[in-house]
Design a protein around this motif. Structure first.
Motif, PDB file in Angstrom:
ATOM      1  N   ARG A 283     106.609  21.197  56.831  1.00 17.11           N
ATOM      2  CA  ARG A 283     107.468  20.046  56.583  1.00 17.11           C
ATOM      3  C   ARG A 283     108.883  20.289  57.098  1.00 17.11           C
ATOM      4  NH1 ARG A 283     105.556  18.070  50.502  1.00 17.11           N
ATOM      5  NH2 ARG A 283     103.311  18.415  50.845  1.00 17.11           N
ATOM      6  N   ILE A 284     109.613  19.198  57.255  1.00 15.69           N
ATOM      7  CA  ILE A 284     110.982  19.284  57.747  1.00 15.69           C
ATOM      8  C   ILE A 284     111.834  20.030  56.721  1.00 15.69           C
ATOM      9  CG2 ILE A 284     113.017  17.944  58.404  1.00 15.69           C
ATOM     10  CD1 ILE A 284     111.015  15.702  59.253  1.00 15.69           C
ATOM     11  N   GLY A 285     112.503  21.081  57.183  1.00 15.11           N
ATOM     12  CA  GLY A 285     113.329  21.887  56.284  1.00 15.11           C
ATOM     13  C   GLY A 285     112.663  23.166  55.820  1.00 15.11           C
ATOM     14  N   ASP A 286     111.380  23.369  56.171  1.00 12.86           N
ATOM     15  CA  ASP A 286     110.667  24.574  55.747  1.00 12.86           C
ATOM     16  C   ASP A 286     111.211  25.829  56.426  1.00 12.86           C
ATOM     17  OD1 ASP A 286     108.859  23.755  53.843  1.00 12.86           O
ATOM     18  OD2 ASP A 286     107.255  23.325  55.278  1.00 12.86           O
ATOM     19  N   THR A 287     111.070  26.943  55.726  1.00 11.29           N
ATOM     20  CA  THR A 287     111.277  28.261  56.323  1.00 11.29           C
ATOM     21  C   THR A 287     109.896  28.777  56.730  1.00 11.29           C
ATOM     22  OG1 THR A 287     113.191  28.701  54.926  1.00 11.29           O
ATOM     23  CG2 THR A 287     112.108  30.614  55.911  1.00 11.29           C
ATOM     24  N   VAL A 288     109.792  29.315  57.934  1.00 15.34           N
ATOM     25  CA  VAL A 288     108.469  29.661  58.457  1.00 15.34           C
ATOM     26  C   VAL A 288     108.411  31.095  58.982  1.00 15.34           C
ATOM     27  CG1 VAL A 288     107.929  27.280  59.100  1.00 15.34           C
ATOM     28  CG2 VAL A 288     109.035  28.779  60.765  1.00 15.34           C
ATOM     29  N   ILE A 289     107.207  31.614  59.058  1.00 10.14           N
ATOM     30  CA  ILE A 289     106.937  32.896  59.699  1.00 10.14           C
ATOM     31  C   ILE A 289     106.516  32.602  61.137  1.00 10.14           C
ATOM     32  CG2 ILE A 289     105.493  34.971  59.702  1.00 10.14           C
ATOM     33  CD1 ILE A 289     107.290  34.849  57.305  1.00 10.14           C
ATOM     34  N   ILE A 290     107.109  33.309  62.092  1.00 10.60           N
ATOM     35  CA  ILE A 290     106.708  33.118  63.484  1.00 10.60           C
ATOM     36  C   ILE A 290     106.247  34.439  64.082  1.00 10.60           C
ATOM     37  CG2 ILE A 290     108.260  31.154  63.851  1.00 10.60           C
ATOM     38  CD1 ILE A 290     110.103  33.050  65.405  1.00 10.60           C
ATOM     39  N   ARG A 291     105.500  34.352  65.169  1.00  6.15           N
ATOM     40  CA  ARG A 291     105.075  35.537  65.918  1.00  6.15           C
ATOM     41  C   ARG A 291     105.039  35.163  67.398  1.00  6.15           C
ATOM     42  NH1 ARG A 291      98.441  35.928  65.236  1.00  6.15           N
ATOM     43  NH2 ARG A 291      97.999  33.883  66.155  1.00  6.15           N
ATOM     44  N   ARG A 292     104.954  36.168  68.238  1.00  3.98           N
ATOM     45  CA  ARG A 292     104.787  35.911  69.674  1.00  3.98           C
ATOM     46  C   ARG A 292     103.305  36.040  70.002  1.00  3.98           C
ATOM     47  NH1 ARG A 292     108.607  39.560  73.086  1.00  3.98           N
ATOM     48  NH2 ARG A 292     107.861  38.210  74.770  1.00  3.98           N
ATOM     49  N   ALA A 293     102.630  34.914  70.115  1.00  2.00           N
ATOM     50  CA  ALA A 293     101.191  34.909  70.385  1.00  2.00           C
ATOM     51  C   ALA A 293     100.930  35.553  71.739  1.00  2.00           C
ATOM     52  CB  ALA A 293     100.656  33.483  70.363  1.00  2.00           C
ATOM     53  N   GLY A 294     100.041  36.541  71.763  1.00  2.00           N
ATOM     54  CA  GLY A 294      99.774  37.243  73.010  1.00  2.00           C
ATOM     55  C   GLY A 294     100.996  37.971  73.524  1.00  2.00           C
ATOM     56  N   ASP A 295     101.910  38.299  72.613  1.00  2.00           N
ATOM     57  CA  ASP A 295     103.181  38.949  72.965  1.00  2.00           C
ATOM     58  C   ASP A 295     104.037  38.117  73.912  1.00  2.00           C
ATOM     59  OD1 ASP A 295     102.721  41.237  71.420  1.00  2.00           O
ATOM     60  OD2 ASP A 295     101.496  42.148  73.009  1.00  2.00           O
ATOM     61  N   VAL A 296     103.778  36.792  73.965  1.00  2.00           N
ATOM     62  CA  VAL A 296     104.518  35.939  74.892  1.00  2.00           C
ATOM     63  C   VAL A 296     105.095  34.706  74.201  1.00  2.00           C
ATOM     64  CG1 VAL A 296     104.415  34.580  77.011  1.00  2.00           C
ATOM     65  CG2 VAL A 296     103.109  36.706  76.854  1.00  2.00           C
ATOM     66  N   ILE A 297     104.216  33.805  73.738  1.00  3.87           N
ATOM     67  CA  ILE A 297     104.656  32.490  73.254  1.00  3.87           C
ATOM     68  C   ILE A 297     104.962  32.528  71.759  1.00  3.87           C
ATOM     69  CG2 ILE A 297     104.015  30.060  73.014  1.00  3.87           C
ATOM     70  CD1 ILE A 297     102.083  30.497  75.374  1.00  3.87           C
ATOM     71  N   PRO A 298     106.211  32.224  71.377  1.00  3.21           N
ATOM     72  CA  PRO A 298     106.528  32.170  69.943  1.00  3.21           C
ATOM     73  C   PRO A 298     105.801  30.997  69.280  1.00  3.21           C
ATOM     74  CG  PRO A 298     108.512  32.296  71.292  1.00  3.21           C
ATOM     75  CD  PRO A 298     107.383  31.975  72.212  1.00  3.21           C
ATOM     76  N   GLU A 299     105.097  31.265  68.198  1.00  2.00           N
ATOM     77  CA  GLU A 299     104.405  30.195  67.482  1.00  2.00           C
ATOM     78  C   GLU A 299     104.642  30.321  65.989  1.00  2.00           C
ATOM     79  OE1 GLU A 299     100.192  30.057  67.160  1.00  2.00           O
ATOM     80  OE2 GLU A 299      99.952  32.228  67.098  1.00  2.00           O
ATOM     81  N   VAL A 300     104.558  29.192  65.301  1.00  2.00           N
ATOM     82  CA  VAL A 300     104.696  29.171  63.848  1.00  2.00           C
ATOM     83  C   VAL A 300     103.359  29.549  63.222  1.00  2.00           C
ATOM     84  CG1 VAL A 300     105.168  27.737  61.844  1.00  2.00           C
ATOM     85  CG2 VAL A 300     106.498  27.427  63.934  1.00  2.00           C
ATOM     86  N   VAL A 301     103.360  30.597  62.397  1.00  2.00           N
ATOM     87  CA  VAL A 301     102.122  31.084  61.780  1.00  2.00           C
ATOM     88  C   VAL A 301     101.855  30.370  60.455  1.00  2.00           C
ATOM     89  CG1 VAL A 301     100.909  33.100  60.877  1.00  2.00           C
ATOM     90  CG2 VAL A 301     102.432  33.323  62.859  1.00  2.00           C
ATOM     91  N   ARG A 302     102.865  30.349  59.598  1.00  2.00           N
ATOM     92  CA  ARG A 302     102.703  29.721  58.286  1.00  2.00           C
ATOM     93  C   ARG A 302     104.069  29.462  57.675  1.00  2.00           C
ATOM     94  NH1 ARG A 302     103.590  33.378  54.151  1.00  2.00           N
ATOM     95  NH2 ARG A 302     103.553  35.594  54.747  1.00  2.00           N
ATOM     96  N   ILE A 303     104.046  28.692  56.598  1.00  2.00           N
ATOM     97  CA  ILE A 303     105.292  28.408  55.881  1.00  2.00           C
ATOM     98  C   ILE A 303     105.527  29.458  54.799  1.00  2.00           C
ATOM     99  CG2 ILE A 303     105.057  25.920  56.253  1.00  2.00           C
ATOM    100  CD1 ILE A 303     104.255  25.769  53.223  1.00  2.00           C
ATOM    101  N   MET A 304     106.751  29.482  54.268  1.00  2.00           N
ATOM    102  CA  MET A 304     107.080  30.285  53.090  1.00  2.00           C
ATOM    103  C   MET A 304     107.355  29.297  51.955  1.00  2.00           C
ATOM    104  SD  MET A 304     109.485  33.206  54.862  1.00  2.00           S
ATOM    105  CE  MET A 304     109.469  34.259  53.420  1.00  2.00           C
ATOM    106  N   PRO A 305     106.321  28.991  51.165  1.00  2.00           N
ATOM    107  CA  PRO A 305     106.460  27.920  50.147  1.00  2.00           C
ATOM    108  C   PRO A 305     107.568  28.176  49.134  1.00  2.00           C
ATOM    109  CG  PRO A 305     104.437  29.191  49.836  1.00  2.00           C
ATOM    110  CD  PRO A 305     104.992  29.598  51.153  1.00  2.00           C
ATOM    111  N   GLU A 306     107.880  29.459  48.895  1.00  2.23           N
ATOM    112  CA  GLU A 306     108.923  29.762  47.905  1.00  2.23           C
ATOM    113  C   GLU A 306     110.305  29.340  48.377  1.00  2.23           C
ATOM    114  OE1 GLU A 306     108.199  33.639  50.268  1.00  2.23           O
ATOM    115  OE2 GLU A 306     107.073  31.867  49.597  1.00  2.23           O
ATOM    116  N   HIS A 307     110.441  29.081  49.687  1.00  2.61           N
ATOM    117  CA  HIS A 307     111.730  28.654  50.236  1.00  2.61           C
ATOM    118  C   HIS A 307     111.762  27.161  50.584  1.00  2.61           C
ATOM    119  CE1 HIS A 307     113.278  32.717  50.430  1.00  2.61           C
ATOM    120  NE2 HIS A 307     112.199  33.117  51.093  1.00  2.61           N
TER     121      HIS A 307
END
Length: 240
Positions: free
Chosen positions: A23-47
């Motif tokens: 959702r808009i305003g969420d804090t998220v965990i990101i990673r570099r998929a394949g060590d290249v493309i940054p992607e959003v993995v999941r949200i941090m619901p506590e934030h």
């Protein structure tokens, strides 16, 4: 992240946003998929903020305000005003001018990038260019400008199938454009055809028919086509 400063991360598409409940305003965990493309993995619901808003795909293009279309079964939503939308302008002009479309020699990517900066707003404006206006561009001599104007004039005599292909309707390639020209004989009946009538054409299925009807239902596209015809683009009535 891995030695790289990440400023944007892809969410892939609307379905992924819903699946991960981002959702808009969420804090998220990101990673570099394949060590290249940054992607959003999941949200941090506590934030998550208390009133975090759910994202909804806009129904109108944020650039040109034309209808946004998403074909059933596909993930991507697209603006329907291919001939008009400023966000698609350079690519639509390059396709329109390409050898298998209107075949406007000399109108390459560098020149198109220059002319869209204040000289033209759509493919129809190409035919209002002059030698004087073109030769005033950076690194554009009068002889080169004359050649481009001559190529534009030559391109006005074309065929219906080439013109249909040049419009850049999604999934309407050369073979489909030729099939449409053979079946209908003129542009007007194609523009006004229902999906059911279009599906009677060889090579046109439900998805392609939807692309065609969606394209011609957009007033901006019809306006540009009318401008092109007023500029002098003509073709013989298609005969088999």
């Amino acid at each position: 992240m891995g030695g790289v400063t990440v400023t944007n991360a892809t969410l892939h598409n609307e379905d992924e946003i819903k699946r991960k409940d981002i959702r808009i305003g969420d804090t998220v965990i990101i990673r570099r998929a394949g060590d290249v493309i940054p992607e959003v993995v999941r949200i941090m619901p506590e934030h998550r903020p208390r009133h975090a808003a759910v994202f909804h795909m806009p129904r109108r293009c944020p650039v040109c305000h034309s209808e946004v279309m998403r074909v059933e079964g596909e993930a991507i939503a697209r603006c329907s005003a291919g001939l008009y939308c400023p966000a698609q302008r350079i690519q639509s002009i390059l396709h329109f001018a390409s050898r298998r479309a209107m075949d406007i020699e000399g109108l390459g990517e560098k020149l198109v990038e220059l002319v869209v900066k204040g000289l033209i707003n759509s493919v129809a404006d190409l035919y209002a260019l002059s030698v004087t206006r073109l030769s005033a561009l950076e690194r554009m001599g009068s002889k080169s400008a004359e050649n481009v104007i001559a190529a534009l004039e030559k391109s006005k005599k074309t065929t219906l199938s080439r013109f249909i292909y040049a419009l850049g309707i999604r999934e309407v390639g050369e073979a489909t454009a030729l099939a449409l020209a053979r079946h209908f004989g003129e542009l007007g009946p194609i523009m006004d055809a229902t999906a059911e009538k279009l599906e009677q054409v060889p090579d046109v299925g439900p998805v392609v028919a939807e692309h065609i009807t969606g394209f011609f239902s957009e007033a901006h596209n019809r306006k540009v086509i009318a401008q092109l015809q007023r500029a002098g683009i003509t073709w013989p009535t298609f005969t088999t």
